[in-house]
Structure formats: structure tokens, C-alpha cells
Motif scaffolding. Structure first.
Motif, short mmCIF file in Angstrom:
data_model
loop_
_atom_site.label_atom_id
_atom_site.label_comp_id
_atom_site.label_asym_id
_atom_site.label_seq_id
_atom_site.Cartn_x
_atom_site.Cartn_y
_atom_site.Cartn_z
N PHE A 59 51.55 -31.55 9.03
CA PHE A 59 52.38 -32.38 9.91
C PHE A 59 53.80 -31.82 10.04
CE2 PHE A 59 55.20 -36.10 10.61
CZ PHE A 59 54.71 -36.50 11.85
N GLU A 60 54.46 -31.58 8.91
CA GLU A 60 55.84 -31.10 8.95
C GLU A 60 55.94 -29.71 9.57
OE1 GLU A 60 58.43 -32.01 5.59
OE2 GLU A 60 56.88 -33.40 4.91
N ASP A 61 54.98 -28.84 9.33
CA ASP A 61 54.97 -27.52 9.96
C ASP A 61 54.86 -27.65 11.47
OD1 ASP A 61 55.23 -26.18 7.53
OD2 ASP A 61 53.06 -25.96 7.29
N SER A 62 54.05 -28.60 11.93
CA SER A 62 53.91 -28.83 13.38
C SER A 62 55.22 -29.31 13.99
CB SER A 62 52.81 -29.85 13.65
OG SER A 62 51.56 -29.36 13.21
N LEU A 63 55.97 -30.13 13.26
CA LEU A 63 57.26 -30.62 13.77
C LEU A 63 58.24 -29.48 13.95
CD1 LEU A 63 57.82 -33.89 11.69
CD2 LEU A 63 56.63 -33.59 13.87
N LYS A 64 58.14 -28.47 13.11
CA LYS A 64 59.05 -27.32 13.20
C LYS A 64 58.84 -26.50 14.47
CE LYS A 64 59.49 -26.95 8.21
NZ LYS A 64 59.13 -26.20 7.00
N LEU A 65 57.73 -26.70 15.15
CA LEU A 65 57.45 -25.99 16.40
C LEU A 65 58.12 -26.66 17.60
CD1 LEU A 65 53.65 -25.29 15.85
CD2 LEU A 65 55.57 -23.73 15.44
N LEU A 66 58.65 -27.85 17.40
CA LEU A 66 59.33 -28.59 18.47
C LEU A 66 60.79 -28.15 18.58
CD1 LEU A 66 57.90 -32.12 17.58
CD2 LEU A 66 57.11 -30.60 19.41
#
Length: 117
Positions: A59-66
């Protein structure tokens, strides 16, 4: 003078009721994030929402793509997961976080549509 303690703290987002939330996202230039499971998302989501599963191990890794410079608008089913996710959005650098009060349950009860495609 009255203060709303939900307006802004390091761990909270700006809560918007469905009408205000809809008006903001309709203007564009925002990142709309559905933090529900893929199954819930498939059953109906707000148009143009990106599904990032709160329960996913990345989840947190995915947020870093924003883009942390753009406002982020988040929602879930009832508001609990989106509220819990705010600290994770802050941890990766988001300052402008808006949350749909009452989640999709409130969205639908107010007569707003959900996409299933």
C-alpha cells in the motif's frame, strides 16, 4: 469562534460531505483514490478513481507512485479505512488530503452514482 478539530492536524484530512467532495473532484487536477479492496471497487466506484487497496502489503509503496504536490481525495466504504490511511499518505509527503465523509455508503445515500467498469 468555533474550531473544527477535524479540519487539519498531522494525522487528519479535511472531511468533505458528498456534495462538496463531488464538486471538488469535478474541477479536475486531483488524484482520486479508492482504498477499498479490488472486489469492492469492481462493485462500484467513483468515476476516475484509482484503486489502491489499503490491505495490500505494498500500500505505502503504491502511494509513493502518486504526485505528492497534487491534492489527494480518498474514500472507502464507510470512512474507517480512509481515515486510517491518512497517516500513510502524510508519511509519504502529502499535505493536501481530502476525505469523503461516510465513504461510499454516504455517497450513494446522497444519490451520487458509482461506476462498475
Amino acid at each position: 469562534m468555533l474550531y473544527n478539530c477535524n479540519w487539519y492536524t498531522d494525522t487528519s484530512a479535511i472531511l468533505l460531505e458528498p456534495k462538496a467532495f463531488s464538486a471538488k473532484i469535478d474541477k479536475g487536477g486531483v488524484q482520486l483514490i479508492d482504498v477499498r479492496t479490488p472486489k469492492e471497487y469492481a462493485e462500484g466506484h467513483i468515476e476516475n478513481a484509482i484503486n489502491i487497496n489499503y490491505y495490500s502489503k505494498n500500500f505505502e509503496d503504491s502511494l509513493k507512485l502518486l504526485d505528492i504536490k497534487k491534492p489527494v481525495y480518498i474514500y472507502c466504504r464507510s470512512g474507517k479505512r480512509s481515515a486510517k490511511s491518512v497517516s500513510k499518505f502524510r508519511a509519504v509527503g502529502f499535505d493536501s488530503i481530502y476525505e469523503l465523509e461516510g465513504g461510499m455508503l454516504n455517497w450513494r445515500s446522497e444519490g451520487f452514482k458509482a461506476n462498475t467498469n
